[in-house]
Design a protein around this motif. Structure first.
Motif, PDB file in Angstrom:
ATOM      1  N   ILE A  71       0.834  -1.213   0.000  1.00  0.00           N
ATOM      2  CA  ILE A  71       0.000   0.000   0.000  1.00  0.00           C
ATOM      3  C   ILE A  71       0.861   1.253   0.000  1.00  0.00           C
ATOM      4  CG2 ILE A  71      -1.563   1.349   1.464  1.00  0.00           C
ATOM      5  CD1 ILE A  71      -2.725  -1.467   2.332  1.00  0.00           C
ATOM      6  N   TRP A  72       1.853   1.289   0.882  1.00  0.00           N
ATOM      7  CA  TRP A  72       2.690   2.484   0.975  1.00  0.00           C
ATOM      8  C   TRP A  72       3.629   2.585  -0.221  1.00  0.00           C
ATOM      9  CZ3 TRP A  72       1.271   6.142   4.197  1.00  0.00           C
ATOM     10  CH2 TRP A  72       0.466   5.784   5.278  1.00  0.00           C
ATOM     11  N   GLY A  73       4.006   1.448  -0.792  1.00  0.00           N
ATOM     12  CA  GLY A  73       4.814   1.485  -2.015  1.00  0.00           C
ATOM     13  C   GLY A  73       4.046   2.078  -3.179  1.00  0.00           C
ATOM     14  N   VAL A  74       2.783   1.676  -3.320  1.00  0.00           N
ATOM     15  CA  VAL A  74       1.938   2.224  -4.387  1.00  0.00           C
ATOM     16  C   VAL A  74       1.704   3.714  -4.167  1.00  0.00           C
ATOM     17  CG1 VAL A  74      -0.403   2.190  -5.358  1.00  0.00           C
ATOM     18  CG2 VAL A  74       0.837   0.046  -4.987  1.00  0.00           C
ATOM     19  N   LEU A  75       1.517   4.110  -2.908  1.00  0.00           N
ATOM     20  CA  LEU A  75       1.336   5.537  -2.614  1.00  0.00           C
ATOM     21  C   LEU A  75       2.566   6.334  -3.044  1.00  0.00           C
ATOM     22  CD1 LEU A  75      -0.319   7.811  -1.353  1.00  0.00           C
ATOM     23  CD2 LEU A  75       0.764   7.282   0.828  1.00  0.00           C
ATOM     24  N   ALA A  76       3.748   5.805  -2.741  1.00  0.00           N
ATOM     25  CA  ALA A  76       4.974   6.505  -3.161  1.00  0.00           C
ATOM     26  C   ALA A  76       5.038   6.619  -4.670  1.00  0.00           C
ATOM     27  CB  ALA A  76       6.193   5.754  -2.627  1.00  0.00           C
ATOM     28  N   LEU A  77       4.582   5.578  -5.389  1.00  0.00           N
ATOM     29  CA  LEU A  77       4.563   5.628  -6.860  1.00  0.00           C
ATOM     30  C   LEU A  77       3.605   6.704  -7.352  1.00  0.00           C
ATOM     31  CD1 LEU A  77       5.276   4.447  -9.657  1.00  0.00           C
ATOM     32  CD2 LEU A  77       3.419   2.793  -9.326  1.00  0.00           C
ATOM     33  N   ILE A  78       2.405   6.776  -6.751  1.00  0.00           N
ATOM     34  CA  ILE A  78       1.418   7.777  -7.156  1.00  0.00           C
ATOM     35  C   ILE A  78       1.953   9.188  -6.930  1.00  0.00           C
ATOM     36  CG2 ILE A  78      -0.871   8.725  -6.612  1.00  0.00           C
ATOM     37  CD1 ILE A  78      -1.733   5.858  -5.908  1.00  0.00           C
ATOM     38  N   LEU A  79       2.679   9.371  -5.827  1.00  0.00           N
ATOM     39  CA  LEU A  79       3.159  10.709  -5.462  1.00  0.00           C
ATOM     40  C   LEU A  79       4.501  11.059  -6.091  1.00  0.00           C
ATOM     41  CD1 LEU A  79       2.278  10.787  -1.637  1.00  0.00           C
ATOM     42  CD2 LEU A  79       0.912  11.589  -3.582  1.00  0.00           C
ATOM     43  N   LEU A  80       5.048  10.134  -6.879  1.00  0.00           N
ATOM     44  CA  LEU A  80       6.340  10.398  -7.510  1.00  0.00           C
ATOM     45  C   LEU A  80       6.253  11.657  -8.366  1.00  0.00           C
ATOM     46  CD1 LEU A  80       9.162   9.077  -7.666  1.00  0.00           C
ATOM     47  CD2 LEU A  80       8.417   7.988  -9.795  1.00  0.00           C
ATOM     48  N   ASP A  81       7.122  12.594  -8.086  1.00  0.00           N
ATOM     49  CA  ASP A  81       7.108  13.901  -8.753  1.00  0.00           C
ATOM     50  C   ASP A  81       8.375  14.025  -9.585  1.00  0.00           C
ATOM     51  OD1 ASP A  81       7.082  16.530  -9.531  1.00  0.00           O
ATOM     52  OD2 ASP A  81       6.566  17.337  -7.551  1.00  0.00           O
ATOM     53  N   TRP A  82       8.212  13.970 -10.905  1.00  0.00           N
ATOM     54  CA  TRP A  82       9.394  14.001 -11.774  1.00  0.00           C
ATOM     55  C   TRP A  82      10.121  15.335 -11.699  1.00  0.00           C
ATOM     56  CZ3 TRP A  82      11.267   9.635 -13.367  1.00  0.00           C
ATOM     57  CH2 TRP A  82      10.422   8.526 -13.493  1.00  0.00           C
ATOM     58  N   ASP A  83       9.408  16.391 -11.294  1.00  0.00           N
ATOM     59  CA  ASP A  83      10.072  17.686 -11.136  1.00  0.00           C
ATOM     60  C   ASP A  83      10.956  17.714  -9.899  1.00  0.00           C
ATOM     61  OD1 ASP A  83       8.839  18.683 -13.400  1.00  0.00           O
ATOM     62  OD2 ASP A  83       7.089  19.406 -12.288  1.00  0.00           O
ATOM     63  N   ARG A  84      10.657  16.809  -8.946  1.00  0.00           N
ATOM     64  CA  ARG A  84      11.448  16.764  -7.716  1.00  0.00           C
ATOM     65  C   ARG A  84      12.031  15.366  -7.490  1.00  0.00           C
ATOM     66  NH1 ARG A  84       8.323  19.832  -2.883  1.00  0.00           N
ATOM     67  NH2 ARG A  84       6.465  18.785  -3.629  1.00  0.00           N
ATOM     68  N   ILE A  85      12.272  14.655  -8.581  1.00  0.00           N
ATOM     69  CA  ILE A  85      12.757  13.288  -8.466  1.00  0.00           C
ATOM     70  C   ILE A  85      14.107  13.231  -7.757  1.00  0.00           C
ATOM     71  CG2 ILE A  85      13.890  13.306 -10.729  1.00  0.00           C
ATOM     72  CD1 ILE A  85      12.014  10.335  -9.164  1.00  0.00           C
ATOM     73  N   GLY A  86      14.930  14.278  -7.959  1.00  0.00           N
ATOM     74  CA  GLY A  86      16.233  14.314  -7.295  1.00  0.00           C
ATOM     75  C   GLY A  86      16.082  14.374  -5.785  1.00  0.00           C
ATOM     76  N   ARG A  87      15.166  15.222  -5.330  1.00  0.00           N
ATOM     77  CA  ARG A  87      14.912  15.320  -3.895  1.00  0.00           C
ATOM     78  C   ARG A  87      14.407  13.991  -3.336  1.00  0.00           C
ATOM     79  NH1 ARG A  87      11.901  20.739  -1.680  1.00  0.00           N
ATOM     80  NH2 ARG A  87      13.487  22.280  -2.195  1.00  0.00           N
ATOM     81  N   GLN A  88      13.483  13.362  -4.067  1.00  0.00           N
ATOM     82  CA  GLN A  88      12.888  12.127  -3.579  1.00  0.00           C
ATOM     83  C   GLN A  88      13.914  11.000  -3.515  1.00  0.00           C
ATOM     84  OE1 GLN A  88       9.478  11.761  -6.199  1.00  0.00           O
ATOM     85  NE2 GLN A  88       8.229  13.076  -4.898  1.00  0.00           N
ATOM     86  N   LEU A  89      14.734  10.892  -4.546  1.00  0.00           N
ATOM     87  CA  LEU A  89      15.800   9.881  -4.512  1.00  0.00           C
ATOM     88  C   LEU A  89      16.797  10.186  -3.402  1.00  0.00           C
ATOM     89  CD1 LEU A  89      16.501   9.288  -8.319  1.00  0.00           C
ATOM     90  CD2 LEU A  89      15.407   7.716  -6.701  1.00  0.00           C
ATOM     91  N   GLY A  90      17.096  11.479  -3.221  1.00  0.00           N
ATOM     92  CA  GLY A  90      18.010  11.879  -2.159  1.00  0.00           C
ATOM     93  C   GLY A  90      17.467  11.508  -0.791  1.00  0.00           C
ATOM     94  N   PHE A  91      16.164  11.728  -0.597  1.00  0.00           N
ATOM     95  CA  PHE A  91      15.551  11.357   0.684  1.00  0.00           C
ATOM     96  C   PHE A  91      15.637   9.860   0.916  1.00  0.00           C
ATOM     97  CE2 PHE A  91      11.653   9.500   2.520  1.00  0.00           C
ATOM     98  CZ  PHE A  91      11.857   9.853   3.843  1.00  0.00           C
ATOM     99  N   LEU A  92      15.310   9.058  -0.118  1.00  0.00           N
ATOM    100  CA  LEU A  92      15.311   7.611   0.051  1.00  0.00           C
ATOM    101  C   LEU A  92      16.713   7.070   0.332  1.00  0.00           C
ATOM    102  CD1 LEU A  92      12.776   6.621  -2.751  1.00  0.00           C
ATOM    103  CD2 LEU A  92      12.390   6.615  -0.287  1.00  0.00           C
ATOM    104  N   ILE A  93      17.718   7.652  -0.336  1.00  0.00           N
ATOM    105  CA  ILE A  93      19.107   7.224  -0.081  1.00  0.00           C
ATOM    106  C   ILE A  93      19.514   7.601   1.344  1.00  0.00           C
ATOM    107  CG2 ILE A  93      21.517   7.613  -0.713  1.00  0.00           C
ATOM    108  CD1 ILE A  93      20.502   7.982  -3.623  1.00  0.00           C
ATOM    109  N   ALA A  94      19.225   8.855   1.723  1.00  0.00           N
ATOM    110  CA  ALA A  94      19.557   9.305   3.079  1.00  0.00           C
ATOM    111  C   ALA A  94      18.813   8.486   4.128  1.00  0.00           C
ATOM    112  CB  ALA A  94      19.233  10.791   3.227  1.00  0.00           C
ATOM    113  N   PHE A  95      17.553   8.160   3.835  1.00  0.00           N
ATOM    114  CA  PHE A  95      16.768   7.347   4.767  1.00  0.00           C
ATOM    115  C   PHE A  95      17.405   5.968   4.942  1.00  0.00           C
ATOM    116  CE2 PHE A  95      13.633   3.978   5.327  1.00  0.00           C
ATOM    117  CZ  PHE A  95      13.077   4.340   6.539  1.00  0.00           C
ATOM    118  N   GLY A  96      17.825   5.345   3.830  1.00  0.00           N
ATOM    119  CA  GLY A  96      18.436   4.026   3.912  1.00  0.00           C
ATOM    120  C   GLY A  96      19.686   4.018   4.776  1.00  0.00           C
ATOM    121  N   VAL A  97      20.535   5.022   4.595  1.00  0.00           N
ATOM    122  CA  VAL A  97      21.765   5.117   5.394  1.00  0.00           C
ATOM    123  C   VAL A  97      21.429   5.376   6.862  1.00  0.00           C
ATOM    124  CG1 VAL A  97      23.883   6.442   5.760  1.00  0.00           C
ATOM    125  CG2 VAL A  97      23.140   5.900   3.428  1.00  0.00           C
TER     126      VAL A  97
END
Length: 394
Positions: free
Chosen positions: A183-209
């Protein structure tokens, strides 16, 4: 009266009205207190109280009061979703991965398909898709709302039915836990913002670390410190997810999902969840009710809710029935599992709130989904309780 006094009047109404209806009406069998609170939130919203007593509504729910209530609601629901993330038991799901995978996959996939078809039908008319939505986002979002199982409410209902700690209850929790991740994975897909994809990838990488470091730290902390550090971690993840363009709720869930429930005492976790439901979540239900809208016409909203309820309940039962046939479950057991997994309420309402906040759905769609969630949850106990008695006597 000053703003503080009006705020306290609002708090008095929020807490007293649902409790009196629940206690004096003896509704617990078919409508637990949490469902009554949601219904009262709808009645106190602009579509009902605002329509019949606009002066009262405007006075009690003035903008400064709404701002204060919203702050409480945001933090309450973040805490609630954080606890839901912690309570996910993916170890058992992995240990029983074939059974869990088949059941969770079908229990999610078929109602998602049914809900998406219902959404595609609704989107033939204006007023159901939000201003910021592409068609696929609205269809997928509404479809997923029909597929959601409300894990925290499921726990509360199974406690009341006395099967939470039984083998059947633990199996149902495994299926619901696996679906929660999707459910939360699909929500993240729906909210994926290509204009802010760098920020979103940056958050996910920082979150993982950061998650690796937090887990290492948690193992070394005492139980009291784990709670405090966990709350700090929740606020940090919520901020990071919202800043990146996802949603603070996604961050709240992720912050809890990487923590192990065994780091917190089971009794303390149950008590903490109960306190959140008692002292803070009613404010969230009120804020949810303030977002309801009948501007598309009451009959149209109720018709949409009925269509979505049919897709949701029918799809969930069909998915679990198919899983039961594949796994050769007894027929009565299959029915019990299907009806319990179709429970909606809180998580679906949180999910729909996010879609509304992001402009994926309209207020009318949100209202239809809210009515669907309340109806599906109210159906659960009256249908499952007799089934369990027959199952126990079989």
């Amino acid at each position: 009266m000053n703003t503080t006094e009006i705020f306290l009047i609002a708090i008095l109404v929020i807490f007293s009205a649902p409790y009196l209806v629940w206690r004096l009406g003896r509704t617990d069998y078919w409508a637990p207190l949490v469902v009554v609170q949601i219904l009262c939130g709808i009645l106190l919203g602009p579509g009902v109280l605002g329509a019949f007593a606009p002066a009262v509504y405007d006075h009690v729910f003035a903008p400064p009061v709404i701002a204060a209530l919203n702050g409480i609601a945001w933090w309450a629901v973040m805490l609630f979703v954080w606890v839901a993330g912690i309570e996910l038991d993916l170890h058992q799901a992995w240990a029983n991965r074939r059974e869990t995978g088949i059941t969770a996959g079908l229990a999610l996939g078929i109602p998602l398909t049914f809900g998406a078809l219902a959404a595609a039908f609704l989107l033939r008319w204006p007023g159901w898709s939000g201003p910021n939505a592409r068609d696929w986002q609205a269809v997928l979002g509404i479809g997923m709302a029909c597929a959601v199982t409300a894990l925290p409410i499921l726990i509360l209902l199974m406690e009341k039915l006395a099967i939470l700690r039984e083998p059947l209850g633990q199996r149902i929790l495994r299926y619901a836990s696996a679906d929660d991740i999707a459910i939360w994975g699909v929500l993240a897909l729906i909210l994926l913002d290509w204009d802010r994809i760098g920020r979103q990838l940056g958050f996910l990488i920082a979150f993982g670390v950061a998650a690796v470091l937090v887990r290492m730290m948690m193992r070394r902390l005492g139980k009291a410190d784990r709670w405090y550090v966990g709350i700090i971690w929740l606020a940090l993840c919520g901020f990071g997810a919202d800043w990146s363009g996802l949603h603070y709720m996604v961050g709240a869930f992720l912050s809890g999902a990487i923590l192990d429930a065994e780091w917190f005492e089971l009794e303390a976790m149950d008590a903490f969840r109960s306190v959140i439901l008692l002292v803070a979540m009613p404010v969230f239900f009120l804020s949810t009710g303030l977002k309801t809208s009948w501007e598309g016409g009451g009959p149209a909203v109720f018709a949409a809710a009925a269509l979505l309820l049919l897709a949701s309940v029918g799809g969930k039962l069909a998915g679990v029935h198919l899983a039961g046939r594949i796994l050769k479950w007894p027929r009565r057991e299959t029915h019990v599992i299907g009806w319990l997994l179709q429970t909606k309420a809180l998580i679906m309402i949180i999910f729909a709130n996010i879609l509304l906040d992001k402009g994926i759905i309209t207020s009318a769609t949100f209202t239809a989904l809210l009515l669907m969630a309340v109806a599906s949850t109210m159906l659960t106990t009256p249908i499952v309780a007799p089934m369990l008695r027959r199952l126990g006597g079989a």
